[in-house]
Design a protein around this motif. Structure first.
Motif, mmCIF file in Angstrom:
data_model
loop_
_atom_site.group_PDB
_atom_site.id
_atom_site.type_symbol
_atom_site.label_atom_id
_atom_site.label_comp_id
_atom_site.label_asym_id
_atom_site.label_seq_id
_atom_site.Cartn_x
_atom_site.Cartn_y
_atom_site.Cartn_z
ATOM 1 N N ALA A 1 0.833 -1.205 0.000
ATOM 2 C CA ALA A 1 0.000 0.000 0.000
ATOM 3 C C ALA A 1 0.869 1.257 0.000
ATOM 4 N N ALA A 2 1.993 1.224 0.732
ATOM 5 C CA ALA A 2 2.892 2.386 0.717
ATOM 6 C C ALA A 2 3.425 2.611 -0.695
ATOM 7 N N GLY A 3 3.671 1.493 -1.412
ATOM 8 C CA GLY A 3 4.109 1.589 -2.801
ATOM 9 C C GLY A 3 3.034 2.242 -3.663
ATOM 10 N N VAL A 4 1.781 1.847 -3.445
ATOM 11 C CA VAL A 4 0.675 2.424 -4.218
ATOM 12 C C VAL A 4 0.557 3.928 -3.922
ATOM 13 N N TYR A 5 0.659 4.310 -2.629
ATOM 14 C CA TYR A 5 0.568 5.740 -2.294
ATOM 15 C C TYR A 5 1.743 6.537 -2.878
ATOM 16 N N ALA A 6 2.924 5.899 -2.940
ATOM 17 C CA ALA A 6 4.070 6.582 -3.566
ATOM 18 C C ALA A 6 3.772 6.807 -5.048
ATOM 19 N N LEU A 7 3.132 5.820 -5.694
ATOM 20 C CA LEU A 7 2.775 5.968 -7.109
ATOM 21 C C LEU A 7 1.717 7.062 -7.282
ATOM 22 N N ILE A 8 0.776 7.154 -6.335
ATOM 23 C CA ILE A 8 -0.251 8.199 -6.425
ATOM 24 C C ILE A 8 0.416 9.578 -6.365
ATOM 25 N N ARG A 9 1.416 9.712 -5.472
ATOM 26 C CA ARG A 9 2.092 11.018 -5.353
ATOM 27 C C ARG A 9 2.909 11.349 -6.594
ATOM 28 N N ARG A 10 3.578 10.323 -7.145
ATOM 29 C CA ARG A 10 4.476 10.577 -8.270
ATOM 30 C C ARG A 10 3.734 10.683 -9.590
ATOM 31 N N SER A 11 2.638 9.961 -9.717
ATOM 32 C CA SER A 11 1.937 9.921 -11.000
ATOM 33 C C SER A 11 0.431 10.001 -10.754
ATOM 34 N N PRO A 12 -0.047 11.185 -10.356
ATOM 35 C CA PRO A 12 -1.444 11.321 -9.953
ATOM 36 C C PRO A 12 -2.436 10.920 -11.056
ATOM 37 N N ARG A 13 -2.000 11.021 -12.330
ATOM 38 C CA ARG A 13 -2.925 10.697 -13.416
ATOM 39 C C ARG A 13 -2.965 9.209 -13.747
ATOM 40 N N LEU A 14 -1.784 8.554 -13.689
ATOM 41 C CA LEU A 14 -1.712 7.159 -14.174
ATOM 42 C C LEU A 14 -1.309 6.163 -13.098
ATOM 43 N N TRP A 15 -1.441 6.576 -11.823
ATOM 44 C CA TRP A 15 -1.004 5.687 -10.730
ATOM 45 C C TRP A 15 -1.692 4.332 -10.779
ATOM 46 N N TRP A 16 -2.958 4.310 -11.212
ATOM 47 C CA TRP A 16 -3.733 3.062 -11.212
ATOM 48 C C TRP A 16 -3.158 2.050 -12.197
ATOM 49 N N ALA A 17 -2.644 2.536 -13.318
ATOM 50 C CA ALA A 17 -2.042 1.632 -14.302
ATOM 51 C C ALA A 17 -0.734 1.053 -13.746
ATOM 52 N N TRP A 18 0.102 1.913 -13.160
ATOM 53 C CA TRP A 18 1.362 1.432 -12.569
ATOM 54 C C TRP A 18 1.080 0.468 -11.431
ATOM 55 N N SER A 19 0.039 0.762 -10.669
ATOM 56 C CA SER A 19 -0.262 -0.101 -9.519
ATOM 57 C C SER A 19 -0.678 -1.497 -9.964
ATOM 58 N N GLY A 20 -1.320 -1.608 -11.124
ATOM 59 C CA GLY A 20 -1.685 -2.914 -11.655
ATOM 60 C C GLY A 20 -0.448 -3.772 -11.892
ATOM 61 N N ALA A 21 0.599 -3.134 -12.437
ATOM 62 C CA ALA A 21 1.859 -3.857 -12.659
ATOM 63 C C ALA A 21 2.480 -4.248 -11.322
ATOM 64 N N LEU A 22 2.404 -3.324 -10.358
ATOM 65 C CA LEU A 22 2.966 -3.600 -9.030
ATOM 66 C C LEU A 22 2.276 -4.804 -8.380
ATOM 67 N N VAL A 23 0.950 -4.866 -8.527
ATOM 68 C CA VAL A 23 0.188 -5.974 -7.929
ATOM 69 C C VAL A 23 0.625 -7.317 -8.511
ATOM 70 N N SER A 24 0.792 -7.393 -9.844
ATOM 71 C CA SER A 24 1.164 -8.694 -10.404
ATOM 72 C C SER A 24 2.604 -9.043 -10.044
ATOM 73 N N LEU A 25 3.454 -8.026 -9.914
ATOM 74 C CA LEU A 25 4.832 -8.280 -9.491
ATOM 75 C C LEU A 25 4.866 -8.862 -8.080
ATOM 76 N N VAL A 26 4.087 -8.262 -7.183
ATOM 77 C CA VAL A 26 4.041 -8.743 -5.800
ATOM 78 C C VAL A 26 3.464 -10.161 -5.749
ATOM 79 N N PHE A 27 2.459 -10.414 -6.596
ATOM 80 C CA PHE A 27 1.864 -11.753 -6.634
ATOM 81 C C PHE A 27 2.913 -12.796 -7.048
ATOM 82 N N ILE A 28 3.662 -12.495 -8.124
ATOM 83 C CA ILE A 28 4.655 -13.456 -8.605
ATOM 84 C C ILE A 28 5.744 -13.671 -7.551
ATOM 85 N N LEU A 29 6.174 -12.582 -6.914
ATOM 86 C CA LEU A 29 7.160 -12.704 -5.835
ATOM 87 C C LEU A 29 6.638 -13.596 -4.715
ATOM 88 N N SER A 30 5.365 -13.407 -4.357
ATOM 89 C CA SER A 30 4.808 -14.195 -3.258
ATOM 90 C C SER A 30 4.742 -15.672 -3.645
#
Ligand SMILES: [Zn+2]
Length: 406
Positions: free
Chosen positions: A133-162
């Motif tokens: 979630a801290a990663g998602v909030y960092a993306l919201i701060r850095r990319s207020p327009r496209l944070w949701w798209a970046w967060s989708g990539a982050l979610v699948s990365l975390v899933f594969i790592l897990s």
């Protein structure tokens, strides 16, 4: 020659359970559908409580007053929110995950044992979710327009790592894994693994009977870290080799067909869609929940609003997610039939799962709620396969060792 009737054979398998047992399974399964709704209601209520307590806003103000930057502030606020969420959810989890299972005779675990495991899971959940979630909030701060798209990539990365770390670090916290003892069960699994391109040197038995009586196995791990693990339940009920081959063949199907990658892609798409909606609807949800003191989407003190939105979207998306897993299950059943060639073993193993998944739901009920196809349709598929074999046996080349059948 008498011809084999798949419909009659399916009915015969389903009739091995008494009408009482079927009725009990239906009560358990349909109650489980309602649990999906009630769990979401409890989840939203918990987020509402956390929000209205004002705790997160006060912590944020205090940390900012001390000159802490946005990243450490968000980590502290999120850790508090996730801890509170886990504690408040405990009574509901105790009822739905433990007391209810116990009432249906599906677990023999004592409450203390269950609670200990809940707390270990909770700790892992709080730490990993805080970081995500801290990663998602960092993306919201850095990319207020496209944070949701970046967060989708982050979610699948975390899933594969897990998926990579789970069998190595997390599974051993809950169960003892030991190399499967030599004998006919292990030999059958090794032979099936070697014939299907699954590493055969890591075959484990774990004390799954501690948590539940489910007849189950799994193939987990990624990128060569794969291993086959079978619950000791499979060894208790005087091992039926055809069943073992059918069940393990199904699990190997998930592995060989790369379902974990499909799931990562699917989760990513679902996450992007959900977070896009969160991006658009956050102000509305914040108003409904009465989020006073929350500055907007980028404010971690508003995490309960975001959490409640994800819960509601998850509820709406549940049928899509269930349909996705059902697709993978059908693929793996087909894999098992073609590679292990044990339609009756598969049917016998499936009949054992009826106690926690009713056999013959309505079509709509199956589409909306079933993460696995109903046992009725799975046994029918096995029997149809058997009938087709008797009409026209499968060429031997299809099951040649090492052939991955892509
Ligand atoms: Zn499966």
């Amino acid at each position: 020659m008498k011809t084999f009737d798949p419909e009659a054979a399916t009915a015969a398998y389903l009739a091995t359970l008494s009408p009482d047992a079927h009725a009990r399974a239906t009560a358990y399964t349909q109650g489980g559908h309602w649990l999906i709704l009630w769990t979401a209601v409890v989840g939203v209520a918990v987020y509402w409580l956390i929000l209205r307590s004002g705790l997160l806003v006060r912590l944020r103000d205090r940390l900012e007053g001390r000159g802490l930057g946005p990243l450490p502030t968000s980590i502290a606020v999120l850790a508090l929110a996730l801890t509170a969420e886990t504690v408040l959810n405990l009574p509901w989890a105790a009822w739905s995950d433990w007391a209810r299972e116990k009432a249906y005779g599906l677990t023999s675990q004592a409450f203390v044992g269950w609670l200990g495991e809940y707390l270990v899971y909770a700790l892992i959940w709080v730490v990993t979710s805080t970081l995500l979630a801290a990663g998602v909030y960092a993306l919201i701060r850095r990319s207020p327009r496209l944070w949701w798209a970046w967060s989708g990539a982050l979610v699948s990365l975390v899933f594969i790592l897990s998926m990579l770390v789970w069998p190595v670090f997390i599974d051993p916290l809950f169960n003892r894994y030991e190399p499967a003892p030599p004998g006919p069960v292990r030999d059958a699994v090794v032979a099936l693994a070697e014939a299907n391109g699954v590493p055969s040197d890591r075959i484990f038995i774990y004390d799954g009977s501690r948590q539940s009586n489910r007849y189950t196995a799994n193939v987990s791990g990624l990128l060569g870290s794969a291993r086959i693990a079978m619950s000791d339940v499979m060894f208790q009920k005087d091992a039926d080799i055809a069943e073992v081959r059918a069940v393990v063949g199904h699990e190997m199907g998930h592995y060989v067909l790369g379902h974990v990658w499909w799931r990562a892609g699917f989760l990513s798409v679902m996450a992007v869609l959900a977070l896009l909606l969160v991006d658009r609807l956050f102000p509305l949800a914040a108003r409904w929940l009465g989020a006073s003191g929350v500055r907007g989407l980028s404010d971690p003190a508003g995490y309960p609003v975001l959490g409640a939105m994800i819960v509601v979207l998850g509820l709406v998306g549940n049928p899509v997610a269930a349909s996705f897993t059902r697709w993978a299950e059908v693929e793996s059943d087909r894999f098992s039939l073609e590679r292990a060639q044990e339609p009756d073993g598969l049917a016998r193993a499936l009949v054992k799962t009826i106690e926690y998944r009713a056999a013959t739901p309505g079509r709509l009920e199956e589409i909306l709620f079933y993460t696995h196809p109903s046992v009725g349709s799975r046994v029918r598929m096995a029997m149809d396969w058997k009938a087709a074999q008797q009409a026209e046996p499968m060429p031997v080349t299809l099951v040649r060792p090492g052939d991955l059948g892509r």
